[in-house]
Scaffold this motif. Structure first.
Motif, PDB file in Angstrom:
ATOM      1  N   THR A  45      30.112  23.670  38.345  1.00  0.00           N
ATOM      2  CA  THR A  45      30.633  22.588  39.173  1.00  0.00           C
ATOM      3  C   THR A  45      31.664  21.818  38.366  1.00  0.00           C
ATOM      4  OG1 THR A  45      28.861  21.139  38.440  1.00  0.00           O
ATOM      5  CG2 THR A  45      28.474  22.390  40.447  1.00  0.00           C
ATOM      6  N   HIS A  46      32.842  21.667  38.945  1.00  0.00           N
ATOM      7  CA  HIS A  46      33.915  20.935  38.283  1.00  0.00           C
ATOM      8  C   HIS A  46      33.990  19.541  38.899  1.00  0.00           C
ATOM      9  CE1 HIS A  46      35.304  24.429  36.115  1.00  0.00           C
ATOM     10  NE2 HIS A  46      35.251  25.137  37.231  1.00  0.00           N
ATOM     11  N   LEU A  47      33.888  18.571  38.049  1.00  0.00           N
ATOM     12  CA  LEU A  47      33.981  17.201  38.521  1.00  0.00           C
ATOM     13  C   LEU A  47      35.362  16.644  38.213  1.00  0.00           C
ATOM     14  CD1 LEU A  47      30.542  15.905  37.234  1.00  0.00           C
ATOM     15  CD2 LEU A  47      31.127  16.560  39.542  1.00  0.00           C
ATOM     16  N   THR A  48      35.934  16.026  39.198  1.00  0.00           N
ATOM     17  CA  THR A  48      37.216  15.371  38.971  1.00  0.00           C
ATOM     18  C   THR A  48      36.978  13.862  38.976  1.00  0.00           C
ATOM     19  OG1 THR A  48      37.656  15.417  41.332  1.00  0.00           O
ATOM     20  CG2 THR A  48      38.535  17.238  40.026  1.00  0.00           C
ATOM     21  N   TRP A  49      37.303  13.240  37.901  1.00  0.00           N
ATOM     22  CA  TRP A  49      37.077  11.801  37.759  1.00  0.00           C
ATOM     23  C   TRP A  49      38.362  11.052  38.100  1.00  0.00           C
ATOM     24  CZ3 TRP A  49      32.366   9.808  36.909  1.00  0.00           C
ATOM     25  CH2 TRP A  49      31.374  10.692  36.452  1.00  0.00           C
ATOM     26  N   LYS A  50      38.213  10.048  38.912  1.00  0.00           N
ATOM     27  CA  LYS A  50      39.360   9.211  39.255  1.00  0.00           C
ATOM     28  C   LYS A  50      39.062   7.812  38.737  1.00  0.00           C
ATOM     29  CE  LYS A  50      40.661  11.827  43.317  1.00  0.00           C
ATOM     30  NZ  LYS A  50      40.900  11.829  44.734  1.00  0.00           N
ATOM     31  N   TRP A  51      39.834   7.371  37.782  1.00  0.00           N
ATOM     32  CA  TRP A  51      39.603   6.056  37.202  1.00  0.00           C
ATOM     33  C   TRP A  51      40.470   5.036  37.864  1.00  0.00           C
ATOM     34  CZ3 TRP A  51      35.725   5.268  33.794  1.00  0.00           C
ATOM     35  CH2 TRP A  51      35.116   6.421  33.269  1.00  0.00           C
TER      36      TRP A  51
END
Length: 51
Positions: A45-51
């Motif tokens: 599972t690839h998590l994309t973090w948006k800060w």
């Protein structure tokens, strides 16, 4: 002759042990164990973090 009975038992035991060892060695070297790869384990599972 009763005196020969221990020699017969010893011969039978040695024969059995030799056959057992030969069978175990044959099965150890001829059986090809392949690891089972589960599809769920490979899934990442690839998590994309948006800060």
């Amino acid at each position: 002759m009763p005196q020969m009975a221990p020699l017969n038992w010893l011969t039978l035991m040695l024969t059995f042990v030799v056959i057992l060892l030969m069978f175990n060695i044959k099965t150890f070297y001829t059986v090809n164990h392949r690891p089972v790869i589960n599809k769920l384990m490979i899934k990442k599972t690839h998590l994309t973090w948006k800060w």
